[in-house]
Design a protein around this motif. Sequence first.
Motif, mmCIF file in Angstrom:
data_model
loop_
_atom_site.group_PDB
_atom_site.id
_atom_site.type_symbol
_atom_site.label_atom_id
_atom_site.label_comp_id
_atom_site.label_asym_id
_atom_site.label_seq_id
_atom_site.Cartn_x
_atom_site.Cartn_y
_atom_site.Cartn_z
ATOM 1 N N TYR A 119 -37.366 -27.324 -68.237
ATOM 2 C CA TYR A 119 -36.046 -27.525 -67.632
ATOM 3 C C TYR A 119 -34.927 -27.424 -68.664
ATOM 4 C CZ TYR A 119 -38.925 -29.292 -63.818
ATOM 5 O OH TYR A 119 -39.848 -29.404 -62.827
ATOM 6 N N LYS A 120 -35.179 -27.902 -69.862
ATOM 7 C CA LYS A 120 -34.128 -27.887 -70.892
ATOM 8 C C LYS A 120 -33.696 -26.461 -71.208
ATOM 9 C CE LYS A 120 -33.030 -29.731 -75.472
ATOM 10 N NZ LYS A 120 -33.547 -30.501 -76.633
ATOM 11 N N SER A 121 -34.671 -25.554 -71.345
ATOM 12 C CA SER A 121 -34.327 -24.158 -71.629
ATOM 13 C C SER A 121 -33.722 -23.495 -70.403
ATOM 14 C CB SER A 121 -35.574 -23.377 -72.066
ATOM 15 O OG SER A 121 -36.081 -23.891 -73.286
ATOM 16 N N ARG A 122 -34.204 -23.876 -69.221
ATOM 17 C CA ARG A 122 -33.730 -23.210 -68.007
ATOM 18 C C ARG A 122 -32.273 -23.568 -67.707
ATOM 19 N NH1 ARG A 122 -35.956 -22.778 -61.791
ATOM 20 N NH2 ARG A 122 -35.539 -20.534 -61.644
ATOM 21 N N ILE A 123 -31.841 -24.755 -68.111
ATOM 22 C CA ILE A 123 -30.443 -25.131 -67.904
ATOM 23 C C ILE A 123 -29.519 -24.101 -68.551
ATOM 24 C CG2 ILE A 123 -28.682 -26.787 -68.656
ATOM 25 C CD1 ILE A 123 -30.664 -29.009 -68.098
ATOM 26 N N LYS A 124 -29.863 -23.683 -69.783
ATOM 27 C CA LYS A 124 -29.026 -22.722 -70.498
ATOM 28 C C LYS A 124 -29.183 -21.314 -69.925
ATOM 29 C CE LYS A 124 -29.460 -25.375 -74.790
ATOM 30 N NZ LYS A 124 -29.936 -25.361 -76.193
ATOM 31 N N THR A 125 -30.433 -20.923 -69.658
ATOM 32 C CA THR A 125 -30.674 -19.565 -69.194
ATOM 33 C C THR A 125 -30.088 -19.331 -67.804
ATOM 34 O OG1 THR A 125 -32.746 -19.606 -70.434
ATOM 35 C CG2 THR A 125 -32.446 -17.816 -68.877
ATOM 36 N N ALA A 126 -30.177 -20.334 -66.936
ATOM 37 C CA ALA A 126 -29.649 -20.184 -65.581
ATOM 38 C C ALA A 126 -28.145 -19.940 -65.608
ATOM 39 C CB ALA A 126 -29.971 -21.424 -64.757
ATOM 40 N N TYR A 127 -27.443 -20.633 -66.514
ATOM 41 C CA TYR A 127 -26.000 -20.430 -66.606
ATOM 42 C C TYR A 127 -25.690 -19.017 -67.082
ATOM 43 C CZ TYR A 127 -21.256 -20.514 -68.333
ATOM 44 O OH TYR A 127 -19.945 -20.204 -68.567
ATOM 45 N N GLN A 128 -26.374 -18.568 -68.149
ATOM 46 C CA GLN A 128 -26.111 -17.237 -68.690
ATOM 47 C C GLN A 128 -26.459 -16.155 -67.673
ATOM 48 O OE1 GLN A 128 -24.611 -16.849 -71.650
ATOM 49 N NE2 GLN A 128 -24.465 -14.659 -71.226
ATOM 50 N N LEU A 129 -27.560 -16.354 -66.949
ATOM 51 C CA LEU A 129 -27.976 -15.385 -65.940
ATOM 52 C C LEU A 129 -26.976 -15.353 -64.782
ATOM 53 C CD1 LEU A 129 -30.115 -13.347 -65.098
ATOM 54 C CD2 LEU A 129 -31.436 -15.212 -64.104
ATOM 55 N N GLY A 130 -26.499 -16.532 -64.371
ATOM 56 C CA GLY A 130 -25.495 -16.583 -63.312
ATOM 57 C C GLY A 130 -24.215 -15.887 -63.724
ATOM 58 N N PHE A 131 -23.787 -16.112 -64.960
ATOM 59 C CA PHE A 131 -22.578 -15.463 -65.466
ATOM 60 C C PHE A 131 -22.756 -13.943 -65.492
ATOM 61 C CE2 PHE A 131 -19.838 -13.923 -68.906
ATOM 62 C CZ PHE A 131 -18.619 -14.455 -68.498
ATOM 63 N N THR A 132 -23.978 -13.492 -65.815
ATOM 64 C CA THR A 132 -24.253 -12.058 -65.843
ATOM 65 C C THR A 132 -24.184 -11.460 -64.435
ATOM 66 O OG1 THR A 132 -25.700 -12.393 -67.764
ATOM 67 C CG2 THR A 132 -25.911 -10.318 -66.579
ATOM 68 N N TYR A 133 -24.768 -12.158 -63.468
ATOM 69 C CA TYR A 133 -24.681 -11.684 -62.084
ATOM 70 C C TYR A 133 -23.224 -11.648 -61.608
ATOM 71 C CZ TYR A 133 -29.701 -11.596 -61.083
ATOM 72 O OH TYR A 133 -31.029 -11.283 -61.058
ATOM 73 N N LEU A 134 -22.430 -12.591 -62.098
ATOM 74 C CA LEU A 134 -21.014 -12.595 -61.740
ATOM 75 C C LEU A 134 -20.340 -11.328 -62.262
ATOM 76 C CD1 LEU A 134 -19.188 -14.604 -60.224
ATOM 77 C CD2 LEU A 134 -18.430 -15.463 -62.431
ATOM 78 N N GLY A 135 -20.701 -10.924 -63.493
ATOM 79 C CA GLY A 135 -20.156 -9.686 -64.048
ATOM 80 C C GLY A 135 -20.592 -8.460 -63.254
ATOM 81 N N LEU A 136 -21.785 -8.537 -62.642
ATOM 82 C CA LEU A 136 -22.282 -7.442 -61.812
ATOM 83 C C LEU A 136 -21.784 -7.537 -60.375
ATOM 84 C CD1 LEU A 136 -25.980 -7.389 -63.072
ATOM 85 C CD2 LEU A 136 -24.262 -5.624 -63.472
ATOM 86 N N GLN A 137 -21.014 -8.586 -60.066
ATOM 87 C CA GLN A 137 -20.480 -8.835 -58.722
ATOM 88 C C GLN A 137 -21.596 -9.041 -57.705
ATOM 89 O OE1 GLN A 137 -17.645 -5.764 -57.770
ATOM 90 N NE2 GLN A 137 -16.171 -6.472 -59.287
ATOM 91 N N GLU A 138 -22.709 -9.613 -58.154
ATOM 92 C CA GLU A 138 -23.808 -9.982 -57.260
ATOM 93 C C GLU A 138 -23.708 -11.491 -57.040
ATOM 94 O OE1 GLU A 138 -27.529 -8.470 -58.715
ATOM 95 O OE2 GLU A 138 -26.727 -6.445 -59.026
ATOM 96 N N TYR A 139 -22.848 -11.870 -56.109
ATOM 97 C CA TYR A 139 -22.447 -13.270 -55.980
ATOM 98 C C TYR A 139 -23.567 -14.159 -55.441
ATOM 99 C CZ TYR A 139 -18.033 -10.799 -56.451
ATOM 100 O OH TYR A 139 -17.031 -9.984 -56.891
#
Length: 555
Positions: free
Chosen positions: A204-224
Motif C-alpha cells: 500500500y505504501k508504494s501504491r499510494i505514490k504510484t496511483a497518484y502519478q498514474l492518475g496524473f498521467t491519465y489526466l494528461g491523456l484526457q482519460e478521466y
Amino acid sequence: MKPIFKTLSFLFALLSGFSSCRQSNVSPPPQEDLLYQIECFSPTNSDSAARILDTLNVAALSEKEKAHYFLLKIKVCRLLDHYDATVDSMLHIIEKQFIGSDDKYYEAKVYWMLAGKALADGSGKHVMLEEMLNALQSVEECRHVDERLVRFSPIPTDEQTIIDRLKYDIHNQLGTVYGMCGYWRDACNHLKLADDYYAEHQDYKSRIKTAYQLGFTYLGLQEYDSCLLCYQNGLLAAEALNDTAKCAEYHHNIAYNYLYLFDNQPEKSEEEKQQWLRMSVSENLKSLSLLGNGVSDVYESLASGYYWLQRYDSTIYYALKVIELDNPNDPYNNLDRAYLHLQRSYQILGDYENAAHYADLYIKTLDRDRGQEQKAIAEVNDEYEKQIEIQQLQSEQQLKRMRLYLLMAALVIVFLVVVLLFYRHQKENEVKNLRLSQEKQQLQKNYDDKERLSSEALRMRMQTVYKERNDNLYDRLVTEFNAVYPNALSEFSVAHPELTDTERAICLLSFFSFRVKEIAYILDLRENTVSKARLAIKKKTGVEDLAEIVRPFIG
C-alpha cells in the motif's frame, strides 16, 4: 507485527554484535556479509544503517566491498540530493565495479543512481530517461542475486521476488521520468505495470505514490475515468495504512478530477455536469474534515465548485479562506483564482463596489509576474542608456579636442582670417541643424500628442456607445473606429490572416480595454467562448497582450 519484530531484533543483534567486536579483540564478521546485512534492513531503518556505515573502516575494504559500501552510503544517506565532487568520486568507483559486470542486479541499481545524478547536476530529463532505460534492461537480464540478500532479509523471500521488486520499482521511476519528459502514453504503460505489481503484493505504501502519478498521467491523456479509478485506488491504499493526510490528499485529487471533467467536457448534459460539481464539493469537504485545518488548494477548489453551482455566498466564503492563507513566498497560492471568484460572485450578487475591488486585485495579481519581467527589461534598458550617455560624453570630448587642435593650427596659419570664417560658417551650420532638429522634435511631439488624444477620445467614445447598449453594437463600434483609423482594420486583417473574424474582433475590443464579459456581450458570445478564443489568439500569434496585436496598425 512479526516482520517488524524480526527486523528490530535483527537490528539490535547486529548493533550489539558490532559494538562488542569493537570493544574486544574479537574479529568482526566479514565485511562483505555485514554490508549485505545493512542493505537488507536499510529500507526500514536507514538512519541506523547510516550510523553503522560511518563506523566502518573504508580503507580496510576490498575494491568490491568499497563499491558496495559507497552504493549503500549514497542510498541510505540520500547524498544525490546534495550532489558534489565527493559523491562523484563514489559513483566513479561504483560504476567501475558494476557497470559491464555479470552482476546485473547492482548494475541496474547503479544506472538508477546515475539517473538521480543527472537530475541533481542538471544534465537534463533525457539523460535521466536514458539511464533509467539502461537500468530496466539490466534488471530484465538479471537471473540471480547474491544468496545473502535472501538469507539476511528480515522477511521470508526468494531470488525472483527480490529481482521483481527492483524491476517494478524501476518501472515506477521510469514512468515518472517519461511523464516529466511529456511522454504520457509511455509513462502510463510503465506506471501501470508497477501499480499492478504493488496491488498484487498489497504494497500500500508504494501504491499510494504510484496511483497518484498514474492518475496524473491519465489526466494528461484526457482519460478521466481511468484517472478517477487510480485516485480511488490510491485512497483505498491510504485508508489501508490509516494515513489521514494521504486520504485527505486523494479526496482532493478526486474532487479536482470532477472539476476537470466539468471544464473539459462541454458536450455532456447539464445534469451530468451538475452532478460532477456536487461530487467535487463533497470530496473536498471530506478532505477538509480529515485535515482539520484549511489548505489553499482545497479552499480554491471548493470556491470553484460552489461558483458553478451558483451558490455564491459559499463561493465568497471559501475564496476569502484562500486569501487568509496567503503565503507571499508561495508562487502557487491560488490568489488570482480566489480574486476572480470573488469578483464574479459579488458582481452577480449586485455588490459592484466589492466586485470592482477584487477585479483590480485580480488584474494586479496577473500582472505581478509580468511586472517582474518588465522590471528586469527596464534594468537592462537603463544600463544600455547609461552606456549610450558615456559614449556621447566621449564623443563630445573628442570633438572638443578636435576644435582645440583646429584653433591651435589656426594661430600658426597665415590665412587666419580664412580659417576663422570657415569656423564661423561651421558654427552657423551647427546652429541651423540644431534648430531644424529641435523643430523636427517639436513636430513629432505634436503629432504624438495629437495621436494620443485621438486614441483617448476614441476610447471614451466607444465606452459611451457600449453603455447605450443599442442594436448592432459591434457594428457601431467598428464604425467609430474606422472614422478615426480608416485603414487600420484592413491592414490588421492582411497582417494576421490566421485569425478568424471573431478573433480579430476580440483583439480590437481588447485594445480598447473591454473586459471578457463586455466582449461576450458585444459579440453575443459566452464568456467561456471568449476566454478560449483569447487563448487561441495567444497561441497563434505568440503575443500575450492582445492589445499589442492591434497597436502597430494605429497611427
